[in-house]
Design a protein around this motif. Structure first.
Motif, PDB file in Angstrom:
ATOM      1  N   ALA A 266       0.783  -1.357   0.058  1.00 13.13           N
ATOM      2  CA  ALA A 266       0.143   0.158   0.164  1.00 13.13           C
ATOM      3  C   ALA A 266       0.792   1.328  -0.012  1.00 13.13           C
ATOM      4  N   LYS A 267       0.382   2.446  -0.579  1.00  7.25           N
ATOM      5  CA  LYS A 267       1.194   3.605  -0.489  1.00  7.25           C
ATOM      6  C   LYS A 267       0.847   4.186   0.889  1.00  7.25           C
ATOM      7  N   PRO A 268       1.956   4.589   1.571  1.00  4.84           N
ATOM      8  CA  PRO A 268       2.015   5.158   3.026  1.00  4.84           C
ATOM      9  C   PRO A 268       0.577   5.664   3.294  1.00  4.84           C
ATOM     10  N   GLU A 269       0.252   6.703   2.542  1.00  4.58           N
ATOM     11  CA  GLU A 269      -0.914   7.501   2.940  1.00  4.58           C
ATOM     12  C   GLU A 269      -2.296   6.736   2.608  1.00  4.58           C
ATOM     13  N   ASP A 270      -2.309   5.521   2.130  1.00  2.00           N
ATOM     14  CA  ASP A 270      -3.603   4.844   1.809  1.00  2.00           C
ATOM     15  C   ASP A 270      -3.904   3.899   3.039  1.00  2.00           C
ATOM     16  N   LEU A 271      -2.838   3.481   3.779  1.00  2.00           N
ATOM     17  CA  LEU A 271      -3.008   2.587   5.015  1.00  2.00           C
ATOM     18  C   LEU A 271      -3.865   3.147   5.795  1.00  2.00           C
ATOM     19  N   ILE A 272      -5.125   2.155   6.255  1.00  2.00           N
ATOM     20  CA  ILE A 272      -6.116   2.577   7.057  1.00  2.00           C
ATOM     21  C   ILE A 272      -6.030   1.851   8.495  1.00  2.00           C
ATOM     22  N   TYR A 273      -6.058   2.443   9.618  1.00  2.00           N
ATOM     23  CA  TYR A 273      -5.875   1.743  10.682  1.00  2.00           C
ATOM     24  C   TYR A 273      -7.269   1.638  11.502  1.00  2.00           C
ATOM     25  N   ARG A 274      -7.112   0.828  12.552  1.00  2.00           N
ATOM     26  CA  ARG A 274      -8.420   0.724  13.427  1.00  2.00           C
ATOM     27  C   ARG A 274      -8.645   2.348  14.241  1.00  2.00           C
ATOM     28  N   SER A 275      -7.710   2.952  14.278  1.00  2.00           N
ATOM     29  CA  SER A 275      -7.876   3.897  15.270  1.00  2.00           C
ATOM     30  C   SER A 275      -8.247   5.193  14.766  1.00  2.00           C
ATOM     31  N   GLY A 276      -8.833   5.496  13.478  1.00  2.00           N
ATOM     32  CA  GLY A 276      -9.067   6.869  13.041  1.00  2.00           C
ATOM     33  C   GLY A 276     -10.495   7.445  12.853  1.00  2.00           C
ATOM     34  N   ALA A 277     -11.302   6.412  13.428  1.00  5.29           N
ATOM     35  CA  ALA A 277     -12.954   6.707  13.546  1.00  5.29           C
ATOM     36  C   ALA A 277     -13.125   8.063  14.248  1.00  5.29           C
ATOM     37  N   LYS A 278     -14.058   8.970  13.792  1.00  3.45           N
ATOM     38  CA  LYS A 278     -14.254  10.178  14.289  1.00  3.45           C
ATOM     39  C   LYS A 278     -15.826  10.216  14.731  1.00  3.45           C
ATOM     40  N   GLU A 279     -16.118  11.178  15.724  1.00  2.00           N
ATOM     41  CA  GLU A 279     -17.438  11.337  16.033  1.00  2.00           C
ATOM     42  C   GLU A 279     -18.192  11.784  14.901  1.00  2.00           C
ATOM     43  N   ASN A 280     -19.552  11.224  14.411  1.00  2.00           N
ATOM     44  CA  ASN A 280     -20.555  11.375  13.482  1.00  2.00           C
ATOM     45  C   ASN A 280     -20.115  10.652  12.302  1.00  2.00           C
ATOM     46  N   ASP A 281     -19.154   9.834  12.243  1.00  3.34           N
ATOM     47  CA  ASP A 281     -18.602   9.007  10.989  1.00  3.34           C
ATOM     48  C   ASP A 281     -19.727   8.039  11.043  1.00  3.34           C
ATOM     49  N   LEU A 282     -19.962   7.609   9.620  1.00  2.00           N
ATOM     50  CA  LEU A 282     -21.076   6.671   9.518  1.00  2.00           C
ATOM     51  C   LEU A 282     -20.277   5.195   9.549  1.00  2.00           C
ATOM     52  N   ILE A 283     -20.868   4.167  10.215  1.00  2.00           N
ATOM     53  CA  ILE A 283     -20.214   2.681  10.411  1.00  2.00           C
ATOM     54  C   ILE A 283     -20.818   1.959   9.195  1.00  2.00           C
ATOM     55  N   CYS A 284     -20.126   1.564   8.092  1.00  2.00           N
ATOM     56  CA  CYS A 284     -20.500   0.795   7.136  1.00  2.00           C
ATOM     57  C   CYS A 284     -20.076  -0.808   7.053  1.00  2.00           C
ATOM     58  N   VAL A 285     -20.877  -1.625   6.595  1.00  2.00           N
ATOM     59  CA  VAL A 285     -20.350  -3.075   6.380  1.00  2.00           C
ATOM     60  C   VAL A 285     -20.477  -3.460   4.741  1.00  2.00           C
ATOM     61  N   THR A 286     -19.909  -4.327   4.539  1.00  2.00           N
ATOM     62  CA  THR A 286     -19.972  -5.005   3.018  1.00  2.00           C
ATOM     63  C   THR A 286     -20.543  -6.423   3.249  1.00  2.00           C
ATOM     64  N   GLY A 287     -21.264  -6.693   2.233  1.00  2.00           N
ATOM     65  CA  GLY A 287     -21.727  -8.244   2.045  1.00  2.00           C
ATOM     66  C   GLY A 287     -22.895  -8.575   3.118  1.00  2.00           C
ATOM     67  N   ASP A 288     -23.010  -9.653   3.395  1.00  2.00           N
ATOM     68  CA  ASP A 288     -24.075  -9.936   4.653  1.00  2.00           C
ATOM     69  C   ASP A 288     -23.591 -10.672   5.879  1.00  2.00           C
ATOM     70  N   LEU A 289     -24.177 -10.773   6.835  1.00  2.00           N
ATOM     71  CA  LEU A 289     -23.568 -11.279   8.169  1.00  2.00           C
ATOM     72  C   LEU A 289     -24.294 -12.380   8.793  1.00  2.00           C
ATOM     73  N   GLY A 290     -23.466 -13.139   9.622  1.00  2.00           N
ATOM     74  CA  GLY A 290     -24.209 -14.247  10.195  1.00  2.00           C
ATOM     75  C   GLY A 290     -24.379 -15.609   9.522  1.00  2.00           C
ATOM     76  N   ALA A 291     -24.027 -15.548   8.047  1.00  2.00           N
ATOM     77  CA  ALA A 291     -24.294 -16.743   7.335  1.00  2.00           C
ATOM     78  C   ALA A 291     -23.421 -17.823   7.364  1.00  2.00           C
ATOM     79  N   ALA A 292     -21.970 -17.643   7.623  1.00  2.00           N
ATOM     80  CA  ALA A 292     -21.094 -18.458   8.149  1.00  2.00           C
ATOM     81  C   ALA A 292     -21.275 -19.066   9.106  1.00  2.00           C
ATOM     82  N   TYR A 293     -21.716 -18.561  10.396  1.00  2.00           N
ATOM     83  CA  TYR A 293     -22.252 -19.152  11.494  1.00  2.00           C
ATOM     84  C   TYR A 293     -23.310 -20.265  11.502  1.00  2.00           C
ATOM     85  N   MET A 294     -24.292 -19.729  10.736  1.00  2.00           N
ATOM     86  CA  MET A 294     -25.510 -20.631  10.516  1.00  2.00           C
ATOM     87  C   MET A 294     -25.004 -21.697   9.656  1.00  2.00           C
ATOM     88  N   GLY A 295     -23.877 -21.571   8.598  1.00  2.00           N
ATOM     89  CA  GLY A 295     -23.375 -22.684   7.653  1.00  2.00           C
ATOM     90  C   GLY A 295     -22.695 -23.762   8.873  1.00  2.00           C
TER      91      GLY A 295
END
Ligand code: ADP
Ligand code: MG
Length: 347
Positions: free
Chosen positions: A151-180
């Protein structure tokens, strides 16, 4: 693997014969793979990019059960779980090294299957297998994969950058692997009682595939770049949504509100959950092995994000002193915790 064919013990080939058999067809795809299998170490040149490294080990009896995990799928999954961690840094996976410890029960043919799955994942995700190690195990098969990315150094994303009012997003669908997994465990129990029974898996292909042969959302990384959306924090969802959201909140020193009715859950996950009495939200929040991405974006990116159906907004970031909450379908605020929440017996 069919039991009527005679299987070849690994001792027939010896360690070097085995390594040669498993690695002989490799054609390196990435310019950054300078030297692959065949010397004392691989050489990788990321030319001004930063190198991202992650490793994951899968142990027979702990992480997989060979009575219902086809080895080809297992090889594929062992690669994907690693690539998922590279993506979560907003990096591009480029190489893997694969180490295996084989038990006396492991045959040459079963390793052929395992490597077929590993190579299928390497081709799909365009990564090179550049090395590994081969040893024996007294207890069962162990597969350890290390993935390398750039990755370019400026592109790396860490866990530590979330700020107040940011939206929380997820991809795909969840819980299916557990049910499988629950479905596979159920069918194994049925089989133990009646070995002539046919497994009843119809309608549940999605949850089985999510458990046995998961994918990680590699195209999202490029899409985010094209959309000009830069997540403020990112993590992959390997242990269940709750624990990953809490990791981001802890690392970023923020709180959050997650809405249960916004969790992306497939119909078949809900249907199977109803059969076994496990609420699908519990599986999404605490099940694990989804290998989707969880990330936060500035509120100003909402109009862009909402045009992409594969990305779902499930909540927002708050000040740290507000804590981490889950809003249930009926509007009740519950503390979000990694152990999950009791959905109530009447639902
Ligand atoms: P050494 O004894 O120097 O560690 P090995 O004989 O273990 O070397 O490995 C020889 C080459 O084969 C190295 O390039 C190593 O990375 C590769 N290799 C060994 N085991 C595996 C494996 N299970 N999968 C892929 N490559 C492997
Ligand atoms: Mg070695």
């Amino acid at each position: 693997m069919s039991s009527d064919k005679k299987l070849t013990p690994i001792s027939d080939l010896g360690e070097f014969g085995l390594i040669d058999r498993m690695t002989k067809g490799i054609k390196l795809k990435n310019k950054s793979s300078v030297k692959g299998v065949g010397d004392d170490a691989a050489v990788v040149n990321h030319n001004g990019y930063q190198t991202v490294i992650t490793t994951d080990m899968l142990t027979e009896g702990i992480h997989f059960d060979l009575s219902y995990s086809p080895l080809k799928h297992l090889g594929y999954k062992a690669v994907v779980v690693n690539l998922s961690d590279i993506l979560a840094m907003n990096a591009k996976p480029t190489q893997i090294v694969v180490s295996i410890a084989v038990s006396a029960r492991t045959s040459v043919e079963s390793l052929d299957e395992l490597y077929a799955g590993i190579y299928e994942a390497c081709n799909f995700y365009k990564v090179d297998l550049v090395g590994g190690d081969t040893t024996s195990s007294r207890s069962g098969l162990v597969i350890s994969i290390t993935a390398i990315g750039k990755a370019k150094p400026e592109d790396l994303i860490y866990r530590s950058g979330a700020k107040e009012n940011d939206l929380i997003c997820v991809t795909g669908d969840l819980g299916a692997a557990y049910m499988g997994l629950q479905l596979l465990i159920r069918e194994k129990e049925v089989y133990k009682v009646n070995p002539n029974s046919q497994p009843d898996l119809s309608g549940f292909e999605h949850i089985l595939e999510r458990q046995l042969k998961p994918e990680c959302p590699i195209s999202i990384i490029d899409k985010l770049e094209k959309m000009n959306v830069r997540p403020t924090a990112m993590i992959d969802i390997s242990d269940g949504l709750s624990s990953e959201v809490l990791h981001i909140c802890q690392a970023s020193e923020v709180g959050c509100v997650v809405h249960e009715d916004k969790l992306p859950i497939d119909e078949s996950t809900i249907k199977f959950g109803n059969q076994i009495g496990v609420h699908s939200s519990i599986a999404a929040l605490n099940g694990g092995e989804d290998y989707e991405l969880l990330f936060t974006v500035p509120l100003s990116d909402f109009d862009t994000i909402k045009r992409y159906p594969e990305i779902k907004v499930i909540g927002h970031i708050t000040k740290e002193d507000k804590g981490c909450s889950l809003v249930t379908g009926d509007g009740t605020y519950l503390p979000l915790d990694a152990q999950g929440f009791d959905h109530g017996a009447n639902e």
